[in-house]
Design an enzyme around this catalytic site. Structure first.
Site, PDB file in Angstrom:
ATOM      1  CE  LYS A 158       8.899  -2.783 -10.399  1.00 38.85           C
ATOM      2  NZ  LYS A 158       8.426  -1.556  -9.639  1.00 38.85           N
ATOM      3  CG  PHE A 171       9.495   4.896  -1.931  1.00 37.03           C
ATOM      4  CD1 PHE A 171      10.526   4.378  -2.837  1.00 37.03           C
ATOM      5  CD2 PHE A 171       9.024   6.055  -2.067  1.00 37.03           C
ATOM      6  CE1 PHE A 171      10.629   5.181  -4.156  1.00 37.03           C
ATOM      7  CE2 PHE A 171       9.164   6.870  -3.132  1.00 37.03           C
ATOM      8  CZ  PHE A 171      10.045   6.251  -4.332  1.00 37.03           C
ATOM      9  NE  ARG A 196       3.984  -0.132 -12.657  1.00 38.97           N
ATOM     10  CZ  ARG A 196       4.570   1.196 -12.834  1.00 38.97           C
ATOM     11  NH1 ARG A 196       3.881   2.428 -13.200  1.00 38.97           N
ATOM     12  NH2 ARG A 196       5.912   1.117 -12.977  1.00 38.97           N
ATOM     13  CG  ASN A 250       4.886  -1.245  -9.220  1.00 38.33           C
ATOM     14  OD1 ASN A 250       5.799  -2.055  -9.294  1.00 38.33           O
ATOM     15  ND2 ASN A 250       4.999   0.308  -9.209  1.00 38.33           N
ATOM     16  CG  HIS A 305      11.050  -0.107 -13.833  1.00 37.86           C
ATOM     17  ND1 HIS A 305      11.104   1.102 -13.242  1.00 37.86           N
ATOM     18  CD2 HIS A 305      12.112   0.148 -15.362  1.00 37.86           C
ATOM     19  CE1 HIS A 305      11.895   1.762 -13.646  1.00 37.86           C
ATOM     20  NE2 HIS A 305      12.283   1.533 -14.928  1.00 37.86           N
TER      21      HIS A 305
END
Length: 217
Positions: A25, A71, A119, A129, A132
């Site tokens: 990410k 979220f 994570r 985090n 994925h």
């Protein structure tokens, strides 16, 4: 005197290599090389890799199953805030092993329960985090197709399963092609054989007079 009954030899279980999608990410893109090294040391192969910057709309499509949750707007905004790296990983039981390696979605919880997970090491919150992972085979199939359009998602056979696959689906066609190659003796045997295999692909429908026909076993 009773004779001992011979023990039956059970065939070895078939082992297949799975594929799963991994995303590095935006918050840890600078740690991508380090994370990829951990992935490889964990026994995964990286089959495909690309760096891309998704738009908010693309992120909404990718996380469509999360639509409606509180979220969701923050998630799509974060995932479109910078480049990400998409990876197709492969190994035996790749989906389960990757989920185990990355740990719980909430990084704070991950540090408490799975301190060695990615994570826990790289994430800072439940949103940021770090990585994925696909939840299931069907999810992996959809997500890999999303990030790598045109990819073929099938388990890769190993061991006896690979031998069985080769003997049933590859060897007959290859043997026929090599036999025809010996008969024709073309000047460029490699190109001729490649063209012959393409033309005689048993998994490709045959077109006759404009009508597509498929052989049914």
């Amino acid at each position: 005197m009773e004779k001992e009954m011979p023990q039956l030899q059970m065939p070895p279980p078939r082992v297949y290599v799975e594929r799963t999608l991994a995303l590095i990410k935006p918050d840890v893109i600078h740690k991508a090389d380090e994370i990829e090294d951990i992935i490889l040391r964990a026994g995964f192969s990286i089959l495909q890799k690309r760096k891309l910057h998704l738009s908010p709309e693309q992120c909404s499509d990718f996380y469509a199953d999360q639509y409606g949750k509180l979220f969701f707007p923050s998630l799509t905004a974060f995932m479109s805030s910078g480049p990400i790296i998409a990876l197709v990983l492969a190994r035996e039981q790749a989906i389960a092993h990757w989920k185990s390696l990355i740990g719980p979605a909430n990084s704070t919880k991950a540090r408490e329960t799975h301190p060695e997970s990615l994570r826990a090491i790289y994430g800072t919150s439940d949103l940021r985090n770090a990585v994925h992972g696909s939840e299931s085979f069907s999810t992996a199939e959809r997500e890999i197709q999303f990030m790598f359009p045109g990819s073929i998602i099938e388990p890769i056979p190993l061991g006896s399963a690979a031998k069985d696959y080769l003997s049933r689906f590859i060897n007959p066609t290859l043997l026929a092609g090599l036999t025809e190659l010996c008969k024709r003796k073309p000047e460029d045997p490699f190109t001729w054989l490649a063209d012959w295999l393409i033309d005689n692909n048993p998994n490709k429908p045959k077109v006759q007079h404009g009508v597509v026909t498929e052989e049914i076993e």
